[in-house]
Design a protein around this motif. Structure first.
Motif, PDB file in Angstrom:
ATOM      1  N   GLU A  55     -14.515 -14.543  50.417  1.00 57.12           N
ATOM      2  CA  GLU A  55     -15.170 -15.353  49.378  1.00 57.12           C
ATOM      3  C   GLU A  55     -16.255 -14.560  48.652  1.00 57.12           C
ATOM      4  N   GLU A  56     -17.188 -14.019  49.449  1.00 53.54           N
ATOM      5  CA  GLU A  56     -18.339 -13.322  48.870  1.00 53.54           C
ATOM      6  C   GLU A  56     -17.935 -12.124  48.025  1.00 53.54           C
ATOM      7  N   THR A  57     -16.966 -11.329  48.539  1.00 51.15           N
ATOM      8  CA  THR A  57     -16.523 -10.161  47.790  1.00 51.15           C
ATOM      9  C   THR A  57     -15.980 -10.579  46.433  1.00 51.15           C
ATOM     10  N   VAL A  58     -15.168 -11.636  46.424  1.00 51.60           N
ATOM     11  CA  VAL A  58     -14.598 -12.121  45.174  1.00 51.60           C
ATOM     12  C   VAL A  58     -15.705 -12.465  44.188  1.00 51.60           C
ATOM     13  N   VAL A  59     -16.718 -13.182  44.650  1.00 51.55           N
ATOM     14  CA  VAL A  59     -17.828 -13.575  43.785  1.00 51.55           C
ATOM     15  C   VAL A  59     -18.516 -12.340  43.217  1.00 51.55           C
ATOM     16  N   GLU A  60     -18.759 -11.350  44.095  1.00 51.24           N
ATOM     17  CA  GLU A  60     -19.408 -10.117  43.651  1.00 51.24           C
ATOM     18  C   GLU A  60     -18.598  -9.387  42.592  1.00 51.24           C
ATOM     19  N   VAL A  61     -17.306  -9.174  42.884  1.00 51.62           N
ATOM     20  CA  VAL A  61     -16.450  -8.442  41.951  1.00 51.62           C
ATOM     21  C   VAL A  61     -16.346  -9.196  40.628  1.00 51.62           C
ATOM     22  N   ARG A  62     -16.254 -10.531  40.720  1.00 49.99           N
ATOM     23  CA  ARG A  62     -16.160 -11.328  39.502  1.00 49.99           C
ATOM     24  C   ARG A  62     -17.396 -11.134  38.627  1.00 49.99           C
ATOM     25  N   GLU A  63     -18.558 -11.059  39.285  1.00 52.07           N
ATOM     26  CA  GLU A  63     -19.799 -10.825  38.549  1.00 52.07           C
ATOM     27  C   GLU A  63     -19.751  -9.494  37.793  1.00 52.07           C
ATOM     28  N   VAL A  64     -19.282  -8.448  38.491  1.00 49.73           N
ATOM     29  CA  VAL A  64     -19.169  -7.140  37.849  1.00 49.73           C
ATOM     30  C   VAL A  64     -18.339  -7.244  36.574  1.00 49.73           C
ATOM     31  N   PHE A  65     -17.208  -7.965  36.657  1.00 49.51           N
ATOM     32  CA  PHE A  65     -16.328  -8.080  35.505  1.00 49.51           C
ATOM     33  C   PHE A  65     -16.969  -8.882  34.377  1.00 49.51           C
ATOM     34  N   SER A  66     -17.610  -9.980  34.720  1.00 47.73           N
ATOM     35  CA  SER A  66     -18.139 -10.832  33.646  1.00 47.73           C
ATOM     36  C   SER A  66     -19.401 -10.244  33.010  1.00 47.73           C
ATOM     37  N   GLU A  67     -20.016  -9.280  33.694  1.00 51.46           N
ATOM     38  CA  GLU A  67     -21.200  -8.649  33.113  1.00 51.46           C
ATOM     39  C   GLU A  67     -20.864  -7.431  32.257  1.00 51.46           C
ATOM     40  N   LEU A  68     -19.578  -7.163  32.107  1.00 48.15           N
ATOM     41  CA  LEU A  68     -19.152  -6.030  31.293  1.00 48.15           C
ATOM     42  C   LEU A  68     -19.531  -6.256  29.829  1.00 48.15           C
ATOM     43  N   PRO A  69     -19.973  -5.213  29.137  1.00 50.14           N
ATOM     44  CA  PRO A  69     -20.317  -5.376  27.711  1.00 50.14           C
ATOM     45  C   PRO A  69     -19.106  -5.799  26.896  1.00 50.14           C
ATOM     46  N   VAL A  70     -19.242  -6.935  26.204  1.00 45.79           N
ATOM     47  CA  VAL A  70     -18.118  -7.504  25.456  1.00 45.79           C
ATOM     48  C   VAL A  70     -17.625  -6.570  24.353  1.00 45.79           C
ATOM     49  N   ALA A  71     -18.553  -5.833  23.733  1.00 47.11           N
ATOM     50  CA  ALA A  71     -18.168  -4.950  22.631  1.00 47.11           C
ATOM     51  C   ALA A  71     -17.205  -3.863  23.114  1.00 47.11           C
ATOM     52  N   GLU A  72     -17.521  -3.318  24.291  1.00 51.35           N
ATOM     53  CA  GLU A  72     -16.708  -2.216  24.814  1.00 51.35           C
ATOM     54  C   GLU A  72     -15.455  -2.719  25.520  1.00 51.35           C
ATOM     55  N   PHE A  73     -15.563  -3.884  26.137  1.00 52.19           N
ATOM     56  CA  PHE A  73     -14.436  -4.434  26.902  1.00 52.19           C
ATOM     57  C   PHE A  73     -14.099  -5.848  26.438  1.00 52.19           C
ATOM     58  N   PRO A  74     -13.643  -5.990  25.196  1.00 56.67           N
ATOM     59  CA  PRO A  74     -13.417  -7.349  24.653  1.00 56.67           C
ATOM     60  C   PRO A  74     -12.406  -8.149  25.472  1.00 56.67           C
ATOM     61  N   LEU A  75     -11.373  -7.508  25.982  1.00 55.23           N
ATOM     62  CA  LEU A  75     -10.345  -8.242  26.726  1.00 55.23           C
ATOM     63  C   LEU A  75     -10.737  -8.442  28.184  1.00 55.23           C
ATOM     64  N   LEU A  76     -11.131  -7.344  28.812  1.00 56.77           N
ATOM     65  CA  LEU A  76     -11.427  -7.364  30.247  1.00 56.77           C
ATOM     66  C   LEU A  76     -12.559  -8.337  30.576  1.00 56.77           C
ATOM     67  N   SER A  77     -13.592  -8.340  29.742  1.00 58.73           N
ATOM     68  CA  SER A  77     -14.736  -9.200  30.042  1.00 58.73           C
ATOM     69  C   SER A  77     -14.354 -10.678  29.995  1.00 58.73           C
ATOM     70  N   GLY A  78     -13.316 -11.001  29.230  1.00 56.50           N
ATOM     71  CA  GLY A  78     -12.881 -12.391  29.164  1.00 56.50           C
ATOM     72  C   GLY A  78     -11.888 -12.748  30.258  1.00 56.50           C
ATOM     73  N   MET A  79     -11.549 -11.758  31.089  1.00 56.21           N
ATOM     74  CA  MET A  79     -10.532 -12.006  32.110  1.00 56.21           C
ATOM     75  C   MET A  79     -11.076 -11.926  33.523  1.00 56.21           C
ATOM     76  N   ALA A  80     -12.393 -12.031  33.647  1.00 53.74           N
ATOM     77  CA  ALA A  80     -13.015 -11.945  34.970  1.00 53.74           C
ATOM     78  C   ALA A  80     -12.354 -12.916  35.934  1.00 53.74           C
ATOM     79  N   GLU A  81     -12.083 -14.105  35.433  1.00 50.25           N
ATOM     80  CA  GLU A  81     -11.430 -15.143  36.246  1.00 50.25           C
ATOM     81  C   GLU A  81     -10.075 -14.663  36.779  1.00 50.25           C
ATOM     82  N   ALA A  82      -9.186 -14.298  35.839  1.00 49.03           N
ATOM     83  CA  ALA A  82      -7.832 -13.899  36.230  1.00 49.03           C
ATOM     84  C   ALA A  82      -7.833 -12.655  37.108  1.00 49.03           C
TER      85      ALA A  82
END
Lengths: 245, 245
Positions: free
Chosen positions: A190-217
């Motif tokens: 559980e905790e690892t998932v939450v941590e990794v998800r945070e890393v993804f959602s904190e990605l700069p949107v300008a540089e990672f327009p697609l990836l940052s919106g896919m933190a969930e998936a």
DNA sequence: ACCTGAACACCGTTCAAGT
DNA sequence: ACCTGAACACCGTTCAAGT
């Protein structure tokens, strides 16, 4: 207990665990079977990296040189370990009505067997299945694919590709498991998932327009779901290619 | 020349090759870049197993301890090696008309890059792609799959599955290549195929009714054909699952 | 801040000598 | 035939001391 066997930062060798009293005297004679059994057991309890010719010898109450009367070297020992464990893989008699479902169940059960024997998957990489017990399993797997009227060439390649896939998933899980154990805390999936998800959602949107919106998936699904998706992709793909001749 | 660096049966470490004159003095200062470059270079020339903190230090004209001022440990070094090499992976702007062909070419070109850097694939197993350069590549790969209208969840899992597949194939090839080099002679892919085919066709027909009749199929096809079959299976499967919602 | 020598606790494998 | 002690040529990592 997890720390008991730590010697230095990332090296956890079985030898450090003295486990007084556990060390058997050389009462029984050595044999390939006993050596392989100890190897599998140590992989489960201490992890793949902790198993060495020396750790096995120690548990058998002898020195490393003694093992070489029974196995040629470490590589051969790994072969024997895989052979012993894969012999547990049961493949049903083919039912042409549902060969694809049977194939699916088989691949899933192979992962189950490898999971039940932590560390063993790490021995499978780069192994050509010429060991007798392994060929018996391949024989039955071919039976299943023949029932699906898959062309011979595709059967041969699919056996290759699908076993590589299952072995790789198991080996990867194993590396993660050991790394977690190394860090110490094993932070509950559980905790690892939450941590990794945070890393993804904190990605700069300008540089990672697609990836940052896919933190969930990117972080959804257990290991089982991801693996089963892979199996489904493989089998659907095989059926599509076979149908297209 | 192949034997020059053999010390004992299966251990071939770079250090055994003294290559007098090749050893650089510590003229230039150490840096992460120089360390990574030497690691990649040694993997290519001497194989993955031959690269150690000590062999890298030796080539840089210093002791192993000096490296730890720049990289945390061997695991981090492996991460950096993969990052550097994967940065070479070019992924085109998506063309919705032929996203599947583009995806196919991408996976094939990734194998090409890993093949061009022998040993590097061995570092990829069990690696979570959080290194910045790697995320950039994932971002572009996602773009391709979005052009194919693949559902987000499938995109995430497929990136996982397909990169694991390519990495595993490359790692497996690498293990074989090193084993061949170890044996010494490197028996020209042709000869190995003939030998393995013989093993299969000499199998007892009673025990292996299917396998013994498939010696041909089991040994037909180059590494490329087998790999491309795998890629085609994956992409066909993905399309079939996506179409089925 | 960066680098080093020396040490620590390990490896896999070989070999001559024992039983 | 099977086993052993001791040795060989290595590992990754740490640490106190140097520049």
């Amino acid at each position: 207990m997890a720390e008991q066997r730590r010697v230095y930062a990332s090296g956890d060798r079985v030898g450090a665990t003295v486990r007084s009293g556990t060390r058997r005297r050389s009462a029984e004679r050595l044999s390939v079977d006993r050596i392989v059994a100890v190897a599998i057991d140590q992989m489960r309890t201490h992890g793949y990296d902790a198993v060495t010719m020396r750790s096995i010898a120690r548990e058998l109450g002898t020195g490393p040189a003694s093992l070489y009367a029974h196995v040629a070297n470490r590589a051969e020992l790994d072969q024997l370990v895989v052979g012993r464990v894969c012999a547990l893989w049961e493949i049903p008699d083919p039912d042409p009505e549902r060969w694809d479902a049977q194939l699916r169940e088989c691949l899933i059960s192979l992962l189950g067997i490898l999971r039940a024997h932590p560390g063993v998957a790490r021995c499978t990489m780069g192994m050509i299945p010429v060991e007798r017990g392994m060929l018996a399993v391949v024989e039955r797997l071919i039976g299943l694919l023949k029932a699906g009227e898959v062309p011979d060439q595709y059967i041969a390649w699919f056996v290759d590709v699908s076993s590589l896939f299952v072995g790789s998933v198991a080996a990867e899980e194993d590396i993660w498991r050991e790394r977690m154990a190394d860090i110490g805390e094993a932070p509950s999936e559980e905790e690892t998932v939450v941590e990794v998800r945070e890393v993804f959602s904190e990605l700069p949107v300008a540089e990672f327009p697609l990836l940052s919106g896919m933190a969930e998936a990117m972080t959804t699904g257990t290991g089982d779901e991801r693996f089963e998706f892979g199996v489904d992709v493989l089998i659907s793909g095989l059926k599509a290619l076979s149908a297209a001749r």
